[in-house]
Scaffold this motif. Structure first.
Motif, PDB file in Angstrom:
ATOM      1  N   GLY A  37       1.050  -1.429  -0.156  1.00 58.97           N
ATOM      2  CA  GLY A  37      -0.377   0.052  -0.173  1.00 58.97           C
ATOM      3  C   GLY A  37       0.493   1.052   0.256  1.00 58.97           C
ATOM      4  O   GLY A  37       1.940   1.453   0.955  1.00 58.97           O
ATOM      5  N   ILE A  38       0.493   2.617  -0.673  1.00 58.42           N
ATOM      6  CA  ILE A  38       0.546   3.821  -0.994  1.00 58.42           C
ATOM      7  C   ILE A  38       0.533   4.178   0.590  1.00 58.42           C
ATOM      8  O   ILE A  38      -1.088   4.881   0.566  1.00 58.42           O
ATOM      9  N   CYS A  39       1.539   4.820   1.168  1.00 60.40           N
ATOM     10  CA  CYS A  39       0.788   6.137   2.579  1.00 60.40           C
ATOM     11  C   CYS A  39       1.098   7.287   2.736  1.00 60.40           C
ATOM     12  O   CYS A  39       1.977   7.537   1.383  1.00 60.40           O
ATOM     13  N   GLY A  40       0.433   7.810   2.808  1.00 59.95           N
ATOM     14  CA  GLY A  40       0.718   9.206   3.398  1.00 59.95           C
ATOM     15  C   GLY A  40       2.130   9.546   3.612  1.00 59.95           C
ATOM     16  O   GLY A  40       2.967  10.457   3.025  1.00 59.95           O
ATOM     17  N   SER A  41       2.580   8.473   4.289  1.00 58.64           N
ATOM     18  CA  SER A  41       4.165   8.607   4.983  1.00 58.64           C
ATOM     19  C   SER A  41       5.022   8.501   3.379  1.00 58.64           C
ATOM     20  O   SER A  41       6.193   9.444   3.361  1.00 58.64           O
ATOM     21  N   ASP A  42       5.228   7.762   3.270  1.00 51.39           N
ATOM     22  CA  ASP A  42       5.688   7.782   2.475  1.00 51.39           C
ATOM     23  C   ASP A  42       5.252   8.669   0.705  1.00 51.39           C
ATOM     24  O   ASP A  42       6.367   9.008   0.549  1.00 51.39           O
ATOM     25  N   VAL A  43       4.473   9.167   0.782  1.00 55.11           N
ATOM     26  CA  VAL A  43       3.943  10.666  -0.314  1.00 55.11           C
ATOM     27  C   VAL A  43       4.922  11.418   0.678  1.00 55.11           C
ATOM     28  O   VAL A  43       5.524  12.722  -0.547  1.00 55.11           O
ATOM     29  N   HIS A  44       5.169  11.353   1.385  1.00 54.29           N
ATOM     30  CA  HIS A  44       5.607  13.032   2.294  1.00 54.29           C
ATOM     31  C   HIS A  44       7.087  12.645   2.612  1.00 54.29           C
ATOM     32  O   HIS A  44       7.539  13.902   1.381  1.00 54.29           O
ATOM     33  N   GLY A 176      -9.609  10.332   4.684  1.00 55.08           N
ATOM     34  CA  GLY A 176      -8.345   9.623   4.348  1.00 55.08           C
ATOM     35  C   GLY A 176      -8.451   8.493   4.805  1.00 55.08           C
ATOM     36  O   GLY A 176      -9.170   7.683   5.162  1.00 55.08           O
ATOM     37  N   CYS A 177      -7.488   7.141   4.235  1.00 59.82           N
ATOM     38  CA  CYS A 177      -7.410   6.482   4.952  1.00 59.82           C
ATOM     39  C   CYS A 177      -7.689   6.055   5.764  1.00 59.82           C
ATOM     40  O   CYS A 177      -8.527   5.067   6.173  1.00 59.82           O
ATOM     41  N   ILE A 178      -6.594   6.455   6.672  1.00 63.75           N
ATOM     42  CA  ILE A 178      -6.645   6.376   7.893  1.00 63.75           C
ATOM     43  C   ILE A 178      -7.699   6.164   9.208  1.00 63.75           C
ATOM     44  O   ILE A 178      -8.936   5.908   9.260  1.00 63.75           O
ATOM     45  N   VAL A 199     -12.970  17.804   3.718  1.00 61.74           N
ATOM     46  CA  VAL A 199     -12.948  18.753   2.784  1.00 61.74           C
ATOM     47  C   VAL A 199     -13.376  18.126   1.407  1.00 61.74           C
ATOM     48  O   VAL A 199     -14.008  19.508   0.423  1.00 61.74           O
ATOM     49  N   ILE A 200     -13.274  17.073   1.283  1.00 61.42           N
ATOM     50  CA  ILE A 200     -13.081  16.334  -0.052  1.00 61.42           C
ATOM     51  C   ILE A 200     -14.331  15.415  -0.245  1.00 61.42           C
ATOM     52  O   ILE A 200     -14.607  14.775   0.304  1.00 61.42           O
ATOM     53  N   PRO A 201     -15.044  16.235  -1.700  1.00 58.00           N
ATOM     54  CA  PRO A 201     -16.668  15.228  -1.735  1.00 58.00           C
ATOM     55  C   PRO A 201     -16.126  13.906  -1.415  1.00 58.00           C
ATOM     56  O   PRO A 201     -16.987  13.215  -1.037  1.00 58.00           O
ATOM     57  N   LYS A 202     -14.714  13.988  -2.321  1.00 57.02           N
ATOM     58  CA  LYS A 202     -15.041  11.632  -3.203  1.00 57.02           C
ATOM     59  C   LYS A 202     -14.707  10.848  -1.310  1.00 57.02           C
ATOM     60  O   LYS A 202     -15.497   9.636  -1.277  1.00 57.02           O
ATOM     61  N   ARG A 203     -14.359  12.191  -0.922  1.00 58.51           N
ATOM     62  CA  ARG A 203     -13.794  10.850   0.385  1.00 58.51           C
ATOM     63  C   ARG A 203     -15.189  10.631   1.616  1.00 58.51           C
ATOM     64  O   ARG A 203     -15.678  10.084   2.192  1.00 58.51           O
ATOM     65  N   LEU A 204     -15.227  11.993   1.297  1.00 57.17           N
ATOM     66  CA  LEU A 204     -16.983  11.560   2.280  1.00 57.17           C
ATOM     67  C   LEU A 204     -17.827  10.803   1.390  1.00 57.17           C
ATOM     68  O   LEU A 204     -18.945  10.073   2.487  1.00 57.17           O
ATOM     69  N   ASP A 205     -17.838  10.831   0.267  1.00 58.53           N
ATOM     70  CA  ASP A 205     -19.153   9.920  -0.073  1.00 58.53           C
ATOM     71  C   ASP A 205     -18.473   8.637  -0.082  1.00 58.53           C
ATOM     72  O   ASP A 205     -19.323   8.044   0.479  1.00 58.53           O
ATOM     73  N   PHE A 206     -17.259   8.120   0.106  1.00 59.85           N
ATOM     74  CA  PHE A 206     -16.586   7.064   0.302  1.00 59.85           C
ATOM     75  C   PHE A 206     -17.242   6.654   1.766  1.00 59.85           C
ATOM     76  O   PHE A 206     -17.644   5.597   2.074  1.00 59.85           O
ATOM     77  N   HIS A 333      -0.095  14.055  -6.739  1.00 65.01           N
ATOM     78  CA  HIS A 333      -0.989  15.440  -7.552  1.00 65.01           C
ATOM     79  C   HIS A 333      -2.688  15.250  -8.226  1.00 65.01           C
ATOM     80  O   HIS A 333      -3.300  16.124  -8.806  1.00 65.01           O
ATOM     81  N   ASN A 334      -2.834  14.271  -7.313  1.00 64.93           N
ATOM     82  CA  ASN A 334      -4.222  13.901  -7.490  1.00 64.93           C
ATOM     83  C   ASN A 334      -4.436  13.806  -6.005  1.00 64.93           C
ATOM     84  O   ASN A 334      -5.641  12.508  -6.457  1.00 64.93           O
ATOM     85  N   LYS A 335      -4.702  14.449  -5.348  1.00 68.91           N
ATOM     86  CA  LYS A 335      -4.796  13.647  -3.759  1.00 68.91           C
ATOM     87  C   LYS A 335      -6.178  13.747  -3.406  1.00 68.91           C
ATOM     88  O   LYS A 335      -6.300  13.656  -2.797  1.00 68.91           O
ATOM     89  N   ASN A 336      -7.080  14.781  -4.764  1.00 68.26           N
ATOM     90  CA  ASN A 336      -8.311  15.102  -4.259  1.00 68.26           C
ATOM     91  C   ASN A 336      -9.723  13.090  -4.509  1.00 68.26           C
ATOM     92  O   ASN A 336     -10.433  13.727  -4.260  1.00 68.26           O
ATOM     93  N   ASP A 337      -8.524  12.822  -5.496  1.00 70.59           N
ATOM     94  CA  ASP A 337      -9.340  11.676  -5.930  1.00 70.59           C
ATOM     95  C   ASP A 337      -8.700  10.175  -5.424  1.00 70.59           C
ATOM     96  O   ASP A 337      -9.345   9.188  -5.495  1.00 70.59           O
TER      97      ASP A 337
END
Length: 346
Positions: A37-44, A176-178, A199-206, A333-337
């Protein structure tokens, strides 16, 4: 066997290299990795080269959420065999300090944690790992789900720290994932009213798909005022902050009820933030924090196996091993998706 690994070679730069196939030491197994899995810490780390005091120095392998199949055993391995599918708990601790001996091994000062400098991560074909940190997966759990046991364990530890129980009312700040794993954990622990804020609609939908009672878009409305409306100004039993935003961390004292609990999970971008301790003291509210997890993997695996938690719905994007650089570029580059991206190791 041929082993390849993906190295971070600079900020937002990655390349695949041939590396030696590891040889198992005593009580180690060799795992052919299948999903990471790609974690936020990896991206950071890839974006910034550091997280706090942990600094990437030289070429570095990312990734710490992983699962695969055992292909070789070292001497002294007793409880696993070749062919077993396992999820790897990524922190190797000393086992001797006061924290390890008291069961709080996640606080071990000498932990060797995958993809936390200077220790390489697991975006590679084969890895040598201690038997006692490899957890066998039942037949009804895929290795893709096995790689998600790690973030689920963070969410379950957060729910435990907050003492979520049957009938609890919970606000989760961040989807987010966590945050979503925390939602799944709170539901499994018996929470009956769960509000998720982002604040991201896609995440709220999930969040709604995964069982939230309701969601709040913090960009459109004042989340504190919305919680006041929902609870009649009483607040909720437990507020769990997973976004790591100074704004949402600062909202927690206003949302928690008298005698309630705040659980801080997300890492804020700065160490010192404004926080209303007067509210906390007037409410006699408790503040708990989360650093990774401890003694959770067996529980998380059982919860998935028995159908109490379904982590498969979190994954939104899957990439091949050869597409790892593309996967990270997309995640940056697509954090909202992106809710959760995984890499399928060939």
């Amino acid at each position: 066997m041929k082993n390849r690994a993906v190295f971070m070679t600079g900020l937002e730069k990655m390349e695949i290299r041939d590396v030696p196939v590891p040889a198992p030491k005593e009580k180690q197994v060799i795992v052919k990795l299948e999903y990471v899995g790609i974690c936020g810490s990896d991206v950071h780390y890839l974006e910034n080269g550091r997280i706090g005091d942990f600094i990437v120095d030289g070429d570095f392998i990312l990734g710490h959420e992983c699962a695969g199949t055992i292909v070789e055993l070292g001497e002294g391995v007793q409880n696993l065999k070749v062919g077993d599918r396992v999820a790897l708990e990524p922190g190797i601790t000393c086992g001797q300090c006061e924290f390890c001996k008291s069961g709080k091994y996640n606080l071990c000062p000498d932990v060797e944690f995958l993809a936390t400098p200077p220790y390489h991560g697991c975006i590679e074909n084969y890895i040598a790992f201690p038997e006692n940190m490899c957890f066998k997966l039942p037949d009804n759990i895929s290795t893709k789900e096995g790689a998600l046991v790690e973030p689920l364990s963070v969410g379950m530890h957060a729910a435990k720290q907050g003492r979520v129980t049957l009938g609890s009312s919970v606000v989760i700040l961040g989807a987010g994932c966590i945050g979503l794993c925390t939602l799944l954990a709170c539901k499994a622990f018996g929470a009956t009213d769960i509000t998720v804020v982002d604040v991201i609609p896609k995440r709220l939908d999930f969040a709604m798909k995964l069982g939230a009672t309701r969601v709040i878009n913090g960009k459109d409305v004042n989340a504190v005022e919305e919680i006041d409306k929902i609870t009649g100004n009483a607040g909720v039993d437990i507020v769990i902050e997973t976004a790591g935003s100074p704004i949402t961390i600062g909202q927690t004292p206003y949302m928690v009820k008298r005698g309630g609990t705040i659980v801080l999970v997300g890492m804020a971008p700065k160490d010192i933030i404004e926080f209303n301790f007067a509210k906390i003291m007037a409410k006699e509210a408790e503040i708990q924090s989360v650093f990774r997890y401890r003694n959770i993997y067996p529980m998380a695996i059982k919860a998935i196996s028995k159908g109490l938690i379904d982590v498969s719905g979190i994954v939104t994007h899957e990439f091949t091993f050869d597409e790892t650089a593309k996967a990270f570029d997309f995640a940056i580059h697509n954090k909202n998706d992106v809710v959760k991206a995984v890499i399928k190791i060939d």
